[in-house]
Design a protein around this motif. Structure first.
Motif, PDB file in Angstrom:
ATOM      1  N   ILE A  88       0.832  -1.201   0.000  1.00 64.30           N
ATOM      2  CA  ILE A  88       0.000   0.000   0.000  1.00 64.30           C
ATOM      3  C   ILE A  88       0.866   1.250   0.000  1.00 64.30           C
ATOM      4  O   ILE A  88       0.546   2.256  -0.646  1.00 64.30           O
ATOM      5  CB  ILE A  88      -0.983  -0.031   1.196  1.00 64.30           C
ATOM      6  CG1 ILE A  88      -1.994   1.089   1.091  1.00 64.30           C
ATOM      7  CG2 ILE A  88      -0.265   0.051   2.515  1.00 64.30           C
ATOM      8  CD1 ILE A  88      -2.989   0.884   0.001  1.00 64.30           C
ATOM      9  N   PHE A  89       2.035   1.151   0.658  1.00 62.18           N
ATOM     10  CA  PHE A  89       2.959   2.292   0.637  1.00 62.18           C
ATOM     11  C   PHE A  89       3.460   2.559  -0.782  1.00 62.18           C
ATOM     12  O   PHE A  89       3.492   3.700  -1.253  1.00 62.18           O
ATOM     13  CB  PHE A  89       4.115   2.005   1.585  1.00 62.18           C
ATOM     14  CG  PHE A  89       5.229   2.997   1.476  1.00 62.18           C
ATOM     15  CD1 PHE A  89       5.063   4.288   1.960  1.00 62.18           C
ATOM     16  CD2 PHE A  89       6.429   2.644   0.894  1.00 62.18           C
ATOM     17  CE1 PHE A  89       6.083   5.198   1.858  1.00 62.18           C
ATOM     18  CE2 PHE A  89       7.451   3.559   0.786  1.00 62.18           C
ATOM     19  CZ  PHE A  89       7.280   4.843   1.272  1.00 62.18           C
ATOM     20  N   LEU A  90       3.832   1.473  -1.488  1.00 62.62           N
ATOM     21  CA  LEU A  90       4.306   1.649  -2.862  1.00 62.62           C
ATOM     22  C   LEU A  90       3.186   2.178  -3.766  1.00 62.62           C
ATOM     23  O   LEU A  90       3.445   2.997  -4.658  1.00 62.62           O
ATOM     24  CB  LEU A  90       4.838   0.317  -3.403  1.00 62.62           C
ATOM     25  CG  LEU A  90       6.217  -0.095  -2.912  1.00 62.62           C
ATOM     26  CD1 LEU A  90       6.629  -1.403  -3.551  1.00 62.62           C
ATOM     27  CD2 LEU A  90       7.242   0.966  -3.212  1.00 62.62           C
ATOM     28  N   ASP A  91       1.947   1.718  -3.529  1.00 61.18           N
ATOM     29  CA  ASP A  91       0.845   2.207  -4.354  1.00 61.18           C
ATOM     30  C   ASP A  91       0.627   3.700  -4.149  1.00 61.18           C
ATOM     31  O   ASP A  91       0.400   4.445  -5.117  1.00 61.18           O
ATOM     32  CB  ASP A  91      -0.436   1.436  -4.002  1.00 61.18           C
ATOM     33  CG  ASP A  91      -0.482   0.091  -4.706  1.00 61.18           C
ATOM     34  OD1 ASP A  91       0.340  -0.105  -5.623  1.00 61.18           O
ATOM     35  OD2 ASP A  91      -1.312  -0.752  -4.332  1.00 61.18           O
ATOM     36  N   ILE A  92       0.715   4.132  -2.881  1.00 62.62           N
ATOM     37  CA  ILE A  92       0.537   5.569  -2.618  1.00 62.62           C
ATOM     38  C   ILE A  92       1.676   6.361  -3.239  1.00 62.62           C
ATOM     39  O   ILE A  92       1.470   7.440  -3.825  1.00 62.62           O
ATOM     40  CB  ILE A  92       0.448   5.808  -1.099  1.00 62.62           C
ATOM     41  CG1 ILE A  92      -0.848   5.212  -0.571  1.00 62.62           C
ATOM     42  CG2 ILE A  92       0.504   7.282  -0.785  1.00 62.62           C
ATOM     43  CD1 ILE A  92      -0.938   5.215   0.929  1.00 62.62           C
ATOM     44  N   LEU A  93       2.898   5.799  -3.181  1.00 67.19           N
ATOM     45  CA  LEU A  93       4.046   6.482  -3.793  1.00 67.19           C
ATOM     46  C   LEU A  93       3.841   6.624  -5.299  1.00 67.19           C
ATOM     47  O   LEU A  93       4.100   7.690  -5.890  1.00 67.19           O
ATOM     48  CB  LEU A  93       5.314   5.684  -3.485  1.00 67.19           C
ATOM     49  CG  LEU A  93       6.630   6.313  -3.928  1.00 67.19           C
ATOM     50  CD1 LEU A  93       6.850   7.622  -3.199  1.00 67.19           C
ATOM     51  CD2 LEU A  93       7.783   5.377  -3.671  1.00 67.19           C
ATOM     52  N   VAL A  94       3.362   5.545  -5.945  1.00 74.03           N
ATOM     53  CA  VAL A  94       3.085   5.594  -7.382  1.00 74.03           C
ATOM     54  C   VAL A  94       2.053   6.670  -7.697  1.00 74.03           C
ATOM     55  O   VAL A  94       2.206   7.455  -8.647  1.00 74.03           O
ATOM     56  CB  VAL A  94       2.615   4.208  -7.879  1.00 74.03           C
ATOM     57  CG1 VAL A  94       2.002   4.309  -9.267  1.00 74.03           C
ATOM     58  CG2 VAL A  94       3.757   3.234  -7.888  1.00 74.03           C
ATOM     59  N   ALA A  95       0.989   6.718  -6.886  1.00 76.31           N
ATOM     60  CA  ALA A  95      -0.067   7.706  -7.137  1.00 76.31           C
ATOM     61  C   ALA A  95       0.490   9.123  -7.047  1.00 76.31           C
ATOM     62  O   ALA A  95       0.239   9.962  -7.919  1.00 76.31           O
ATOM     63  CB  ALA A  95      -1.203   7.504  -6.140  1.00 76.31           C
ATOM     64  N   VAL A  96       1.295   9.382  -5.996  1.00 75.13           N
ATOM     65  CA  VAL A  96       1.849  10.726  -5.822  1.00 75.13           C
ATOM     66  C   VAL A  96       2.769  11.082  -6.982  1.00 75.13           C
ATOM     67  O   VAL A  96       2.695  12.186  -7.547  1.00 75.13           O
ATOM     68  CB  VAL A  96       2.583  10.815  -4.469  1.00 75.13           C
ATOM     69  CG1 VAL A  96       3.358  12.102  -4.379  1.00 75.13           C
ATOM     70  CG2 VAL A  96       1.598  10.715  -3.328  1.00 75.13           C
ATOM     71  N   LEU A  97       3.630  10.123  -7.383  1.00 67.04           N
ATOM     72  CA  LEU A  97       4.580  10.410  -8.455  1.00 67.04           C
ATOM     73  C   LEU A  97       3.858  10.676  -9.775  1.00 67.04           C
ATOM     74  O   LEU A  97       4.173  11.646 -10.485  1.00 67.04           O
ATOM     75  CB  LEU A  97       5.546   9.237  -8.620  1.00 67.04           C
ATOM     76  CG  LEU A  97       6.616   9.067  -7.555  1.00 67.04           C
ATOM     77  CD1 LEU A  97       7.391   7.787  -7.777  1.00 67.04           C
ATOM     78  CD2 LEU A  97       7.566  10.240  -7.574  1.00 67.04           C
ATOM     79  N   LEU A  98       2.868   9.843 -10.106  1.00 63.12           N
ATOM     80  CA  LEU A  98       2.177  10.019 -11.383  1.00 63.12           C
ATOM     81  C   LEU A  98       1.386  11.325 -11.402  1.00 63.12           C
ATOM     82  O   LEU A  98       1.402  12.062 -12.401  1.00 63.12           O
ATOM     83  CB  LEU A  98       1.243   8.838 -11.641  1.00 63.12           C
ATOM     84  CG  LEU A  98       1.893   7.522 -12.067  1.00 63.12           C
ATOM     85  CD1 LEU A  98       0.840   6.466 -12.307  1.00 63.12           C
ATOM     86  CD2 LEU A  98       2.722   7.704 -13.316  1.00 63.12           C
ATOM     87  N   ILE A  99       0.721  11.641 -10.297  1.00 64.50           N
ATOM     88  CA  ILE A  99      -0.096  12.860 -10.302  1.00 64.50           C
ATOM     89  C   ILE A  99       0.795  14.093 -10.352  1.00 64.50           C
ATOM     90  O   ILE A  99       0.510  15.043 -11.078  1.00 64.50           O
ATOM     91  CB  ILE A  99      -1.027  12.870  -9.073  1.00 64.50           C
ATOM     92  CG1 ILE A  99      -2.108  11.818  -9.260  1.00 64.50           C
ATOM     93  CG2 ILE A  99      -1.662  14.224  -8.900  1.00 64.50           C
ATOM     94  CD1 ILE A  99      -3.023  11.680  -8.089  1.00 64.50           C
ATOM     95  N   LEU A 100       1.919  14.062  -9.620  1.00 58.70           N
ATOM     96  CA  LEU A 100       2.829  15.220  -9.693  1.00 58.70           C
ATOM     97  C   LEU A 100       3.406  15.370 -11.097  1.00 58.70           C
ATOM     98  O   LEU A 100       3.521  16.483 -11.613  1.00 58.70           O
ATOM     99  CB  LEU A 100       3.951  15.058  -8.672  1.00 58.70           C
ATOM    100  CG  LEU A 100       3.619  15.450  -7.242  1.00 58.70           C
ATOM    101  CD1 LEU A 100       4.834  15.237  -6.366  1.00 58.70           C
ATOM    102  CD2 LEU A 100       3.188  16.892  -7.174  1.00 58.70           C
ATOM    103  N   GLY A 101       3.765  14.245 -11.737  1.00 57.41           N
ATOM    104  CA  GLY A 101       4.306  14.316 -13.093  1.00 57.41           C
ATOM    105  C   GLY A 101       3.303  14.872 -14.076  1.00 57.41           C
ATOM    106  O   GLY A 101       3.647  15.679 -14.940  1.00 57.41           O
ATOM    107  N   CYS A 102       2.038  14.461 -13.952  1.00 55.89           N
ATOM    108  CA  CYS A 102       1.023  14.982 -14.863  1.00 55.89           C
ATOM    109  C   CYS A 102       0.695  16.431 -14.540  1.00 55.89           C
ATOM    110  O   CYS A 102       0.329  17.207 -15.430  1.00 55.89           O
ATOM    111  CB  CYS A 102      -0.230  14.127 -14.802  1.00 55.89           C
ATOM    112  SG  CYS A 102       0.044  12.500 -15.476  1.00 55.89           S
TER     113      CYS A 102
END
Lengths: 135, 88
Positions: A3-17
């Motif tokens: 779940i930590f990695l999933d939240i990290l992925v979400a933050v990274l993708l949203i910041l990149g977009c």
């Protein structure tokens, strides 16, 4: 951990977009070409870094990391070159709004080169001639 | 969870793409249009990455690398042409 990695992925993708949205807003609202160039480089390096990191972590796959590094390094190498070319031709074709600049050190060089010859061709040779005249 | 994230990211990319498209149409000079189209290509690459993340495959990786190179070649060629036209 998952779940930590999933939240990290979400933050990274949203910041990149978000970087792409920032670039779009900057392109739309900034007044002249040089400031728009500043806005347009935001997604090129930082945005792609965030999106690639998010993608690699989401796929949990080390084999795509070298390809992503190649793509990102390509951006890192080519972004300054294309920005330099666009800025150079923008300056010389009067597309850049020069009255908003605080200091313009390039103008002396360009004026010196372009006053040397009537056609303004081959600036490199002209600048060398001027240096020799000065001596 | 990833579906929600992809929806949010897709909306952000779409808004950015619409802004770039407006700049391409309005742009007072060809260099503004080149800049905006460069950002459009980046947005398309980012959308390919999002699609790979959604469907968990790596088929479009080479398209992303090719798009990065294409944007560079396009903007350098057009700006070189603009500056040569002025000097001629």
């Amino acid at each position: 951990m998952e779940i930590f990695l999933d939240i990290l992925v979400a933050v990274l993708l949203i910041l990149g977009c978000l970087m792409s949205l920032i670039a779009g807003i900057g392109l739309l609202t900034f007044p002249d070409m040089l400031t728009r160039m500043h806005a347009a480089t935001k997604p090129q390096v930082l945005g792609f870094l965030l999106i690639f990191a998010g993608l690699a972590i989401h796929l949990r796959n080390w084999t795509i990391v070298p390809v992503l590094i190649v793509a990102w390094a390509m951006q890192l190498l080519t972004a300054p070159v294309s920005a330099h070319m666009i800025g150079r031709s923008g300056y010389r074709t009067k597309h850049a709004a020069k009255d908003t600049l605080f200091s313009d050190e390039l103008r002396q060089v360009v004026d010196k080169v372009s006053s040397g010859s009537a056609t303004g061709a081959i600036p490199v040779v002209d600048s060398q001639d001027h240096e020799q005249d000065g001596k | 969870m990833i579906e929600v994230v992809i929806w949010i990211c897709g909306s952000l990319l779409a808004l950015g793409g619409i802004a770039c498209l407006i700049r391409v149409v309005k742009g007072p000079s060809i260099l503004d249009r080149v800049l905006a189209l460069d950002v459009m290509l980046l947005i398309i690459s980012a959308a390919l990455c999002l699609e790979m993340a959604l469907n968990r495959h790596t088929d479009y990786l080479l398209f992303v690398v090719a798009a990065c190179t294409l944007g560079f070649i396009g903007s350098v060629t057009v700006s070189r042409y603009v500056s040569d036209q002025r000097n001629a």
